[in-house]
Motif scaffolding. Structure first.
Motif, PDB file in Angstrom:
ATOM      1  N   MET A  78       0.835  -1.208   0.000  1.00 56.68           N
ATOM      2  CA  MET A  78       0.000   0.000   0.000  1.00 56.68           C
ATOM      3  C   MET A  78       0.871   1.259   0.000  1.00 56.68           C
ATOM      4  N   ASN A  79       1.949   1.232   0.784  1.00 55.12           N
ATOM      5  CA  ASN A  79       2.824   2.402   0.854  1.00 55.12           C
ATOM      6  C   ASN A  79       3.636   2.594  -0.421  1.00 55.12           C
ATOM      7  N   ARG A  80       3.853   1.495  -1.181  1.00 55.32           N
ATOM      8  CA  ARG A  80       4.567   1.615  -2.456  1.00 55.32           C
ATOM      9  C   ARG A  80       3.791   2.485  -3.441  1.00 55.32           C
ATOM     10  N   VAL A  81       2.459   2.445  -3.360  1.00 58.58           N
ATOM     11  CA  VAL A  81       1.639   3.287  -4.243  1.00 58.58           C
ATOM     12  C   VAL A  81       2.005   4.758  -4.021  1.00 58.58           C
ATOM     13  N   GLY A  82       2.104   5.138  -2.736  1.00 57.20           N
ATOM     14  CA  GLY A  82       2.488   6.515  -2.399  1.00 57.20           C
ATOM     15  C   GLY A  82       3.896   6.850  -2.864  1.00 57.20           C
ATOM     16  N   ASP A  83       4.812   5.877  -2.738  1.00 58.17           N
ATOM     17  CA  ASP A  83       6.197   6.106  -3.195  1.00 58.17           C
ATOM     18  C   ASP A  83       6.230   6.380  -4.694  1.00 58.17           C
ATOM     19  N   VAL A  84       5.446   5.605  -5.454  1.00 55.97           N
ATOM     20  CA  VAL A  84       5.404   5.786  -6.911  1.00 55.97           C
ATOM     21  C   VAL A  84       4.837   7.165  -7.261  1.00 55.97           C
ATOM     22  N   MET A  85       3.781   7.589  -6.531  1.00 56.47           N
ATOM     23  CA  MET A  85       3.198   8.918  -6.783  1.00 56.47           C
ATOM     24  C   MET A  85       4.231  10.023  -6.525  1.00 56.47           C
ATOM     25  N   LEU A  86       5.026   9.864  -5.472  1.00 53.24           N
ATOM     26  CA  LEU A  86       6.068  10.860  -5.194  1.00 53.24           C
ATOM     27  C   LEU A  86       7.141  10.857  -6.276  1.00 53.24           C
ATOM     28  N   LEU A  87       7.469   9.667  -6.787  1.00 54.51           N
ATOM     29  CA  LEU A  87       8.457   9.578  -7.870  1.00 54.51           C
ATOM     30  C   LEU A  87       7.956  10.293  -9.124  1.00 54.51           C
ATOM     31  N   ILE A  88       6.669  10.115  -9.437  1.00 56.97           N
ATOM     32  CA  ILE A  88       6.097  10.808 -10.602  1.00 56.97           C
ATOM     33  C   ILE A  88       6.091  12.322 -10.356  1.00 56.97           C
ATOM     34  N   ALA A  89       5.784  12.718  -9.104  1.00 56.94           N
ATOM     35  CA  ALA A  89       5.816  14.156  -8.759  1.00 56.94           C
ATOM     36  C   ALA A  89       7.218  14.727  -8.938  1.00 56.94           C
ATOM     37  N   ILE A  90       8.231  13.930  -8.606  1.00 55.89           N
ATOM     38  CA  ILE A  90       9.628  14.371  -8.784  1.00 55.89           C
ATOM     39  C   ILE A  90       9.925  14.600 -10.266  1.00 55.89           C
ATOM     40  N   THR A  91       9.434  13.700 -11.140  1.00 52.02           N
ATOM     41  CA  THR A  91       9.663  13.884 -12.582  1.00 52.02           C
ATOM     42  C   THR A  91       8.919  15.120 -13.092  1.00 52.02           C
ATOM     43  N   TRP A  92       7.732  15.404 -12.545  1.00 46.50           N
ATOM     44  CA  TRP A  92       6.986  16.598 -12.960  1.00 46.50           C
ATOM     45  C   TRP A  92       7.676  17.875 -12.490  1.00 46.50           C
ATOM     46  N   MET A  93       8.437  17.769 -11.382  1.00 46.78           N
ATOM     47  CA  MET A  93       9.166  18.937 -10.878  1.00 46.78           C
ATOM     48  C   MET A  93      10.299  19.344 -11.827  1.00 46.78           C
ATOM     49  N   LEU A  94      10.609  18.498 -12.829  1.00 45.13           N
ATOM     50  CA  LEU A  94      11.609  18.880 -13.832  1.00 45.13           C
ATOM     51  C   LEU A  94      11.144  20.095 -14.641  1.00 45.13           C
ATOM     52  N   ASN A  95       9.835  20.388 -14.601  1.00 44.30           N
ATOM     53  CA  ASN A  95       9.316  21.596 -15.278  1.00 44.30           C
ATOM     54  C   ASN A  95       9.801  22.874 -14.591  1.00 44.30           C
ATOM     55  N   PHE A  96      10.271  22.753 -13.354  1.00 40.64           N
ATOM     56  CA  PHE A  96      10.744  23.922 -12.606  1.00 40.64           C
ATOM     57  C   PHE A  96      12.265  23.890 -12.533  1.00 40.64           C
ATOM     58  N   GLY A  97      12.808  24.830 -11.804  1.00 41.49           N
ATOM     59  CA  GLY A  97      14.267  24.946 -11.756  1.00 41.49           C
ATOM     60  C   GLY A  97      14.940  23.943 -10.842  1.00 41.49           C
ATOM     61  N   SER A  98      14.265  23.532  -9.779  1.00 42.83           N
ATOM     62  CA  SER A  98      14.865  22.563  -8.847  1.00 42.83           C
ATOM     63  C   SER A  98      13.754  21.763  -8.175  1.00 42.83           C
ATOM     64  N   TRP A  99      14.152  20.835  -7.325  1.00 40.75           N
ATOM     65  CA  TRP A  99      13.171  20.007  -6.614  1.00 40.75           C
ATOM     66  C   TRP A  99      12.759  20.625  -5.277  1.00 40.75           C
ATOM     67  N   ASN A 100      13.268  21.808  -4.976  1.00 40.58           N
ATOM     68  CA  ASN A 100      12.866  22.486  -3.739  1.00 40.58           C
ATOM     69  C   ASN A 100      11.474  23.089  -3.934  1.00 40.58           C
ATOM     70  N   TYR A 101      10.444  22.290  -3.668  1.00 37.20           N
ATOM     71  CA  TYR A 101       9.060  22.708  -3.931  1.00 37.20           C
ATOM     72  C   TYR A 101       8.674  23.961  -3.148  1.00 37.20           C
ATOM     73  N   ILE A 102       9.334  24.198  -2.026  1.00 39.01           N
ATOM     74  CA  ILE A 102       8.958  25.294  -1.115  1.00 39.01           C
ATOM     75  C   ILE A 102       9.108  26.660  -1.807  1.00 39.01           C
ATOM     76  N   TYR A 103      10.020  26.743  -2.834  1.00 39.11           N
ATOM     77  CA  TYR A 103      10.242  28.010  -3.536  1.00 39.11           C
ATOM     78  C   TYR A 103       9.116  28.345  -4.507  1.00 39.11           C
ATOM     79  N   TYR A 104       8.387  27.317  -4.960  1.00 37.14           N
ATOM     80  CA  TYR A 104       7.429  27.510  -6.055  1.00 37.14           C
ATOM     81  C   TYR A 104       5.973  27.521  -5.604  1.00 37.14           C
ATOM     82  N   LEU A 105       5.724  27.258  -4.316  1.00 43.44           N
ATOM     83  CA  LEU A 105       4.341  27.090  -3.863  1.00 43.44           C
ATOM     84  C   LEU A 105       3.513  28.353  -4.052  1.00 43.44           C
ATOM     85  N   ASP A 106       4.050  29.507  -3.643  1.00 49.09           N
ATOM     86  CA  ASP A 106       3.276  30.749  -3.731  1.00 49.09           C
ATOM     87  C   ASP A 106       3.208  31.281  -5.164  1.00 49.09           C
ATOM     88  N   LEU A 107       4.307  31.111  -5.912  1.00 52.29           N
ATOM     89  CA  LEU A 107       4.379  31.685  -7.263  1.00 52.29           C
ATOM     90  C   LEU A 107       3.533  30.906  -8.264  1.00 52.29           C
TER      91      LEU A 107
END
Length: 576
Positions: free
Chosen positions: A146-175
């Motif tokens: 069950m927890n592997r499902v969540g791990d896979v979702m986070l991995l896909i989120a990491i690949t989507w973060m390639l649209n931004f400058g870095s993986w530090n999501y905290i910089y992009y939340l407000d903008l």
């Protein structure tokens, strides 16, 4: 002596660290101060590998609570796990678990969050299968998958973060609030959080994880594994749009209602408390769905205290009852174990939201703020119904275990002399009583204006009283009339079995794919594929080679016939 020392060293170290974190969190809260530390691990040709650490009041307060509960659980384990030959391994696993949670809390980076997230999943699997038997293995497998499902979702989120400058999501939340990529990342993070925090339809692993030792349950269900999803969503709450919030609200309310119903039909002491955790997680998720992340965080902290104490008391009772977890074997324990039962009762009342205990300050505020919001009537009714069900199963648990008739063996050794366990429980008890009011002054320094009519103001209290009365009635008469009514038995089986979610998540997720793959294997791999593939080619080559071998056996008759055939072909060629 060596086994005791590792517990004491870990206890002292974690206690000191928790005090430092708590004081640091308070100072950051008063100064409204945040700190991002970046540590450059490696730099090769302008490619940087940087470890980021986010320290603000929220992360430091939460770390203080996690470390405090962890140190109390380790101290408690010294006596609870006394007869265990591998207690050192157990303590090291718990410390790894706490370290993974720390990594998740302080990370503003999705990569380092995944490290902590995966660490929690892996170590939780090791702890669930700690007692090595078939039940533990099955529980561990469903928890891990069950927890592997969540791990896979986070991995896909990491690949989507390639649209931004870095993986530090905290910089992009407000903008990037209205950016499509950030909305997709928010959806993926939400699904990941739902798996870790066991929301519908990923709920079945939470009661199954009760196969772990009780100190682990106290840690997992209060402040670490199950709260990781809620904490991550608190961080991402800025980018959740209206539709995601509505979906989260619906899922949270349904989870809360389902868990509250299920706990009223359960007889396993640890499973009842596990389902109450599920109910409270649903409450936190639904509050997040309404956009009030501070309130969700406040309830997260208060819930951590009384839930850890509740599991510790349950562990003490199970320890004295020689491993029996069925509440029908208990009864009248107040006579034999008064201190444990007082702690159990107070933590139960805090869970119900009894006035001036830890749970009251957060639950009452949540219910009153919902009454002021513009929410759906179904959601509103389910909220108050679930609150009533919480009081119902808490009173039922108290009736079966603390009061009622004594149902244990006549020859017993029930006592309150486990002083190491009692010390940790009594320290936790002080926090359960006082931490709610203290945190409410700290997190909400300005008074919240709540303007409600009298009947809505008293609605939470009335629902709690009604739920307590229902719990008492069910405890008194349920055994007689449930056993007589087979029709009700099927309904109670459906409700008590979490709406068949464990069956669906094991039968459909394991049995159906296994049978499908078996049939494919028989008909394809060992059937047509074999006929046209390996075995078919082998048979063809074998028969052809036998045919040609027959020609090459130097038979005079064959030579003459071949010569005649050759002459005939030659003649045809000449005349054409």
């Amino acid at each position: 002596m060596k086994k005791i020392s590792i517990c004491l060293i870990s206890f002292m170290f974690l206690l000191l660290l928790s005090i430092l974190m708590f004081l640091g969190g308070l100072s950051f809260l008063f100064m409204d101060y945040s700190l991002i530390i970046e540590w450059e691990i490696l730099s090769i040709n302008s490619n940087l590998i940087v470890m980021s650490i986010l320290l603000d009041w929220m992360s430091m307060l939460f770390m203080g609570f996690v470390l405090f509960i962890s140190c109390m659980v380790i101290f408690y384990s010294e006596e609870y796990m006394m007869g265990d030959l591998t207690i050192n391994r157990f303590i090291i696993l718990v410390l790894m678990f706490v370290f993974s949670m720390m990594l998740l809390i302080i990370s503003p980076n999705l990569i380092s969050i995944l490290l902590g997230w995966d660490g929690l999943g892996l170590v939780s699997y090791c702890l669930v299968i700690y007692y090595q038997n078939v039940k533990s293995y099955n529980a561990g497998m469903i928890t891990a998958l069950m927890n592997r499902v969540g791990d896979v979702m986070l991995l896909i989120a990491i690949t989507w973060m390639l649209n931004f400058g870095s993986w530090n999501y905290i910089y992009y939340l407000d903008l990037m609030v209205n950016d499509l990529s950030m909305q997709i990342i928010a959806l993926l993070v939400m699904i990941a959080s739902m798996t870790k925090s066991a929301q519908i339809p990923f709920s079945s692993w939470l009661p199954a994880a009760m196969a772990a030792p009780t100190p682990v349950s106290a840690l997992v269900h209060s402040s670490t594994l199950v709260t990781a999803g809620v904490y991550l969503l608190i961080r991402f709450s800025v980018v959740l749009n209206l539709y995601l919030n509505l979906y989260l609200l619906l899922i949270g309310v349904l989870t809360m209602f389902m868990a509250g119903l299920g706990a009223n039909f359960e007889f396993d002491l640890k499973k009842i408390i596990a389902l109450s955790t599920l109910s409270q997680l649903g409450l936190m998720m639904s509050i997040l769905g309404m956009g009030n992340y501070k309130l969700a965080f406040f309830h997260l902290l208060t819930h951590a205290m009384f839930k850890a104490l509740l599991f510790m008391c349950a562990g003490c009772v199970i320890h004295n009852l020689k491993g029996i977890q069925d509440i029908r074997f208990m009864g009248n324990l107040m006579v034999y174990m008064p201190l444990t039962c007082i702690s159990l009762n107070i933590s139960n009342m805090a869970l119900c939201g009894m006035p001036f205990l830890a749970g009251f300050y957060s639950k009452d505020l949540i219910l009153e703020s919902i009454s002021m919001m513009n929410v759906n009537i179904l959601v509103y009714i389910l909220f108050f119904l679930s609150t009533g069900l919480t009081v119902c199963y808490s009173f039922r648990l108290s009736y079966y275990s603390i009061t009622g008739d004594f149902n244990f063996y006549s020859f017993h050794n029930l006592n309150d002399e486990g002083w190491i366990m009692l010390k940790s429980m009594l320290v936790m008890l002080m926090f359960v009583v006082f931490v709610g009011s203290g945190l409410s002054w700290l997190i909400f320094p300005f008074p919240i204006m709540i303007c409600l009519p009298m009947w809505m103001k008293f609605m939470a209290l009335m629902v709690s009283i009604l739920g307590g009365w229902m719990g008492y009635e069910v405890s008194q008469f349920s055994v007689v009339w449930i056993s007589k009514s087979m029709q009700f038995y099927s309904v109670s089986y459906f409700l008590g079995n979490m709406w068949f979610m464990p069956v669906i998540s094991t039968f459909f997720m394991n049995y159906v794919p296994l049978m499908l793959s078996f049939n494919l294997f028989k008909s394809f791999d060992q059937g047509w594929n074999e006929y046209f593939g390996g075995q078919g080619i082998y048979m063809n080559l074998n028969s052809n080679s036998k045919f040609f071998q027959f020609f090459q056996n130097n038979s005079m008759k064959i030579y003459l016939i071949l010569m005649v055939f050759w002459l005939m072909v030659l003649m045809i060629m000449l005349f054409m």
